[in-house]
Design an enzyme around this catalytic site. Structure first.
Site, PDB file in Angstrom:
ATOM      1  N   GLU A  51       0.866  -1.197   0.000  1.00 38.04           N
ATOM      2  CA  GLU A  51       0.000   0.000   0.000  1.00 38.04           C
ATOM      3  C   GLU A  51       0.903   1.249   0.000  1.00 38.04           C
ATOM      4  OE1 GLU A  51      -2.354   0.568   3.603  1.00 38.04           O
ATOM      5  OE2 GLU A  51      -3.842   1.756   2.522  1.00 38.04           O
ATOM      6  N   LYS A 123      -9.898   1.835  -2.447  1.00 36.08           N
ATOM      7  CA  LYS A 123     -10.129   1.374  -1.067  1.00 36.08           C
ATOM      8  C   LYS A 123     -11.546   1.735  -0.634  1.00 36.08           C
ATOM      9  CE  LYS A 123      -7.580   1.535   3.341  1.00 36.08           C
ATOM     10  NZ  LYS A 123      -6.339   2.094   3.938  1.00 36.08           N
ATOM     11  N   CYS A 166      -5.717  -2.952   2.648  1.00 35.58           N
ATOM     12  CA  CYS A 166      -5.492  -2.792   4.084  1.00 35.58           C
ATOM     13  C   CYS A 166      -6.759  -2.873   4.941  1.00 35.58           C
ATOM     14  CB  CYS A 166      -4.711  -1.506   4.340  1.00 35.58           C
ATOM     15  SG  CYS A 166      -3.831  -1.621   5.924  1.00 35.58           S
TER      16      CYS A 166
HETATM   17  N1  LIG Z   1      -3.632   1.477   6.035  1.00 32.58           N
HETATM   18  C1  LIG Z   1      -4.616   0.997   6.741  1.00 32.58           C
HETATM   19  O1  LIG Z   1      -5.732   0.880   6.295  1.00 32.58           O
HETATM   20  C2  LIG Z   1      -4.268   0.615   8.137  1.00 32.58           C
HETATM   21  C3  LIG Z   1      -5.231  -0.380   8.733  1.00 32.58           C
HETATM   22  C4  LIG Z   1      -4.859  -0.777  10.108  1.00 32.58           C
HETATM   23  O2  LIG Z   1      -3.787  -0.474  10.601  1.00 32.58           O
HETATM   24  C5  LIG Z   1      -5.815  -1.559  10.865  1.00 32.58           C
HETATM   25  O3  LIG Z   1      -5.526  -1.832  12.044  1.00 32.58           O
HETATM   26  O4  LIG Z   1      -6.859  -1.938  10.337  1.00 32.58           O
END
Ligand SMILES: NC(=O)CCC(=O)C(=O)O
Length: 294
Positions: A51, A123, A166
Site C-alpha cells: 500500500e 479502497k 489494508c
Molecule cells: N492502512 C490501513 O488501512 C491501516 C489499517 C490498520 O492499521 C488496521 O488496524 O486496520
C-alpha cells in the site's frame, strides 16, 4: 464445492519496501525490487506491491503524490515493467487523482503480463480510527472511499482474484463476494502499524483465509527508519487452511511462495462450507437484516 479458478500452481512474490518523501527515488526503488524478485528461481508469475509504495502514508501528503490513472507516471511505469518482464503485477496502491472532480482515492491497479490494466480497486473502507494513547488516523480527511468490490481474472495465468486494500480486510464481505465469484486468492496490499499490527495483522490474514478457504496475500511496506507512519511489515502468505506459508520481518525484503490449486480444492472438499451456506437466511443481510434479538 464451488468452482475455483486458479492455475495448477502459481509462483508469487510480495515486495516489502518503504517509500520516502522523494517520489522519483520511490519509483526507482520499485523498479529495483521488481528486478530483484524476478531474478529468483523459480521466477515469480505474480508480483504484489505494498500500500502507498510511491508516497508517504500521510493524509496531508496524498495530494502531493496523487496521479491520474492510467495516464500518471506510476501506472505507466508498472505497465511497462509488467510487459517487459512478462509478469502480472498487483500494484499495491497509490493516491489517485480523479480528474472529473479532483477527488482523491487510495487505489490499487492490476496489470497482466502484457502490461494491460485488468482491475482498479479504490479502497472501500477508509482507515478512520482513534485509539487513545495509540494511534489516530483519518484517511477520510483527504480521501474518498471506493464504491465497489473488486474481483478480476488474469487470463494468462488462468486465475481469479479478489482485491482489497489494508483496512478493507476487516470487512469479510469483500472476500466472500470474491470467493463466490470463483476467486481462490485474496490480495491485500496493506500498511498496518506498530499499534494495530501486532494485535490484528496475523489474525485477519488467517481469518480471511479460513472464512472462504482461499489463499491470502498480505503485502506491507517495510518500517521506515527515517520516521513518519511506522508500518508493521510482516508481509505474509496464508494458505486455505490458515497456515502461514511465509512471513517477513519489518525490514525491506521479498517473500516468495507457491500457491497450489489442489490445496484449495482439498480444503473445500474436506470441509465443504462453500456449499453449506444458508443464503436463504442471510443473502440480503445488508438491506434487510432478519435478526432476532433472542
Ligand atoms: N492502512 C490501513 O488501512 C491501516 C489499517 C490498520 O492499521 C488496521 O488496524 O486496520
Amino acid at each position: 464445492m464451488s468452482a475455483v479458478t486458479l492455475s495448477k500452481s502459481l509462483q508469487v512474490a510480495l515486495l516489502q519496501f518503504h517509500a520516502g518523501a522523494d517520489k522519483s527515488a520511490n519509483l526507482q526503488k520499485v523498479t529495483e525490487f521488481i528486478k530483484k524478485a524476478l531474478n529468483h528461481t523459480p521466477k515469480p508469475q505474480l508480483l504484489v506491491l505494498p500500500e502507498c509504495f510511491q508516497s508517504p502514508y500521510a493524509v496531508d501528503q496524498f495530494k502531493n503524490y496523487a496521479e491520474k490513472i492510467p495516464d500518471g507516471e506510476t501506472t505507466q511505469l508498472l505497465s511497462k515493467l509488467a510487459k517487459e518482464n512478462n509478469v502480472s503485477i498487483i500494484g499495491g496502491s497509490i493516491p489517485e487523482l480523479d480528474e472529473t472532480d479532483g477527488s482523491l482515492y487510495n487505489t490499487s491497479v492490476v496489470f497482466d503480463p502484457n502490461g494491460e490494466i485488468v482491475a482498479k480497486h479504490r479502497k472501500v473502507h477508509l482507515f478512520d480510527i482513534s485509539i487513545p494513547g495509540g494511534i489516530t488516523f483519518k484517511e477520510s480527511d483527504s480521501l474518498k472511499p471506493g464504491n465497489k468490490a473488486t474481483v478480476f481474472e488474469i487470463p494468462q495465468i488462468d486465475t481469479i482474484f479478489g482485491l482489497g486494500i489494508c483496512y478493507d480486510i476487516r470487512f469479510p464481505e469483500l472476500a466472500t463476494i470474491a470467493s463466490r465469484r470463483g476467486a481462490g486468492i485474496m490480495a491485500y496490499p496493506g500498511a498496518f502499524n506498530t499499534v494495530t499490527g501486532p494485535k490484528f495483522w496475523t489474525k485477519f490474514s488467517v481469518a480471511r483465509a479460513i472464512d472462504n478457504q482461499n489463499y491470502v496475500l498480505m503485502c506491507s511496506p517495510a518500517r521506515n527508519p527515517n520516521g513518519g507512519y511506522q508500518s508493521y511489515g510482516h508481509s505474509m502468505v496464508v494458505d486455505p487452511n490458515g497456515n502461514i506459508l511465509v512471513e517477513l520481518g519489518h525490514e525491506e525484503d521479498i517473500a516468495y511462495a507457491e500457491l497450489k490449486k489442489d490445496e484449495i480444492v482439498e480444503a473445500r472438499k474436506n470441509i465443504p462450507i462453500s456449499i453449506q451456506r444458508r443464503f436463504d437466511i442471510y443473502d440480503d443481510v445488508s438491506k434487510n437484516p432478519k435478526v432476532s434479538a433472542l
